[in-house]
Design a protein around this motif. Sequence first.
Motif, PDB file in Angstrom:
ATOM      1  N   ARG A 174       0.790  -1.075   0.228  1.00  0.00           N
ATOM      2  CA  ARG A 174      -0.016  -0.016   0.025  1.00  0.00           C
ATOM      3  C   ARG A 174       0.784   1.234   0.004  1.00  0.00           C
ATOM      4  O   ARG A 174       1.865   1.275   0.589  1.00  0.00           O
ATOM      5  CB  ARG A 174      -0.796   0.057   1.373  1.00  0.00           C
ATOM      6  N   LYS A 232     -12.122  13.801   8.033  1.00  0.00           N
ATOM      7  CA  LYS A 232     -12.275  13.065   6.737  1.00  0.00           C
ATOM      8  C   LYS A 232     -10.818  12.844   6.255  1.00  0.00           C
ATOM      9  O   LYS A 232     -10.672  11.609   5.399  1.00  0.00           O
ATOM     10  CB  LYS A 232     -13.111  13.930   5.659  1.00  0.00           C
ATOM     11  N   ASP A 277      -9.297  10.039   7.887  1.00  0.00           N
ATOM     12  CA  ASP A 277      -9.901   8.808   7.465  1.00  0.00           C
ATOM     13  C   ASP A 277      -9.290   8.295   6.211  1.00  0.00           C
ATOM     14  O   ASP A 277      -9.228   7.032   5.776  1.00  0.00           O
ATOM     15  CB  ASP A 277     -11.281   9.044   7.415  1.00  0.00           C
ATOM     16  N   TRP A 278      -8.954   9.165   5.219  1.00  0.00           N
ATOM     17  CA  TRP A 278      -8.583   8.863   3.956  1.00  0.00           C
ATOM     18  C   TRP A 278      -7.237   8.479   4.169  1.00  0.00           C
ATOM     19  O   TRP A 278      -7.167   7.105   3.489  1.00  0.00           O
ATOM     20  CB  TRP A 278      -8.612  10.190   3.006  1.00  0.00           C
ATOM     21  N   LEU A 285      -5.990   6.702   6.403  1.00  0.00           N
ATOM     22  CA  LEU A 285      -6.178   5.344   7.244  1.00  0.00           C
ATOM     23  C   LEU A 285      -6.511   4.319   6.144  1.00  0.00           C
ATOM     24  O   LEU A 285      -5.830   3.062   6.041  1.00  0.00           O
ATOM     25  CB  LEU A 285      -7.332   5.393   8.460  1.00  0.00           C
ATOM     26  N   ARG A 286      -7.367   4.423   5.210  1.00  0.00           N
ATOM     27  CA  ARG A 286      -7.986   3.583   4.380  1.00  0.00           C
ATOM     28  C   ARG A 286      -6.829   3.314   3.174  1.00  0.00           C
ATOM     29  O   ARG A 286      -6.608   2.327   2.788  1.00  0.00           O
ATOM     30  CB  ARG A 286      -9.182   4.137   3.885  1.00  0.00           C
ATOM     31  N   GLN A 287      -6.117   4.646   2.867  1.00  0.00           N
ATOM     32  CA  GLN A 287      -5.395   4.205   1.815  1.00  0.00           C
ATOM     33  C   GLN A 287      -3.954   3.650   2.059  1.00  0.00           C
ATOM     34  O   GLN A 287      -3.288   3.133   1.159  1.00  0.00           O
ATOM     35  CB  GLN A 287      -5.038   5.637   1.135  1.00  0.00           C
ATOM     36  N   THR A 288      -3.461   3.902   3.409  1.00  0.00           N
ATOM     37  CA  THR A 288      -2.256   3.438   3.697  1.00  0.00           C
ATOM     38  C   THR A 288      -2.156   2.412   4.720  1.00  0.00           C
ATOM     39  O   THR A 288      -1.075   1.592   4.727  1.00  0.00           O
ATOM     40  CB  THR A 288      -1.508   4.470   4.465  1.00  0.00           C
ATOM     41  N   GLY A 289      -3.375   1.928   5.136  1.00  0.00           N
ATOM     42  CA  GLY A 289      -3.413   0.881   6.166  1.00  0.00           C
ATOM     43  C   GLY A 289      -2.605   0.822   7.502  1.00  0.00           C
ATOM     44  O   GLY A 289      -2.252   0.081   8.381  1.00  0.00           O
ATOM     45  N   LYS A 305      -3.892   4.966  13.302  1.00  0.00           N
ATOM     46  CA  LYS A 305      -4.241   6.414  13.437  1.00  0.00           C
ATOM     47  C   LYS A 305      -3.110   7.419  13.807  1.00  0.00           C
ATOM     48  O   LYS A 305      -3.368   8.595  13.160  1.00  0.00           O
ATOM     49  CB  LYS A 305      -5.309   6.539  14.713  1.00  0.00           C
TER      50      LYS A 305
END
Length: 273
Positions: A44, A151, A154-155, A157-161, A164
């Motif tokens: 990722r 937001k 969160d982006w 978090l989703r894109q990189t895995g 927090k």
Amino acid sequence: MWQSVLDVDNIPQGIVPLIPFCIPHMGDSVYLQCEERTTLASDRKTYPSVPAKAWWTLRQTFRQSPPTKVTVSYLATVLGVQENSARANILPGLKGVGLVSADGAPTPRANRWRDDQGYPEVCREILEEVYPQELRDAIPAVSADGDSKQKLEDWFLRQTGRGKSAASKMAALYSVLAEADPSGGKRVTARKPKRHRASRPGGKTSSAAASEKQDGSDRADAGPGGGSVPSLEMPEMRLNVEIRIDASVTPDQIDLIFASMAKHLYGRGDEGR
């Protein structure tokens, strides 16, 4: 999951070790290393991160005296951090945004970055080079009091895995770049944590009381053997006065009563005070 024939098209996905395949009518086994065909977390994409305070402190230092080479030791000295922290959390981010070359030398972009006129253009270049268009369209600016900050985290978090904490650091750098304000460092460096000092009787804070105590110790008389004898504090006394005035007393008499109290209790000789 083990194959007995060399059927590459039917090899299960995700098999990484060397797997023996026995081909009929051949005496030796053939070993094939299967590649991982699924997306791993390590594949990722990651994004650079530089703490906001370090960003602005370094920019101010570059403005005053540009370094010939940015090393871990240089960053630790300028920012007042441990070398391990500078190596892991700061230097990779500076290289990731193109301010420092692979060998540690400041780039021409760093020279424009330290200048107020060139700073906004440098931020725009970094945004276009590092971050995808979809993110820049979705969150073109980040406000601290709105939901865009959440937001943005969160982006990442989703894109990189990543966790927090890491996502928050990536989002912080994106926020600084999206703002592109060369005066933003004044707000960051001016922030100082507020220290809540406990209040003591008499309205004095603990630090003020400690200072008075220290002053008292300095003025203490020398005792036997050269030791100091701390000065004794006088006990505090409070006096509550209750006044009952008859309804027949005139206003002039009431003024005389309080004037007398002011004179004898507070040492005020003038009635008008």
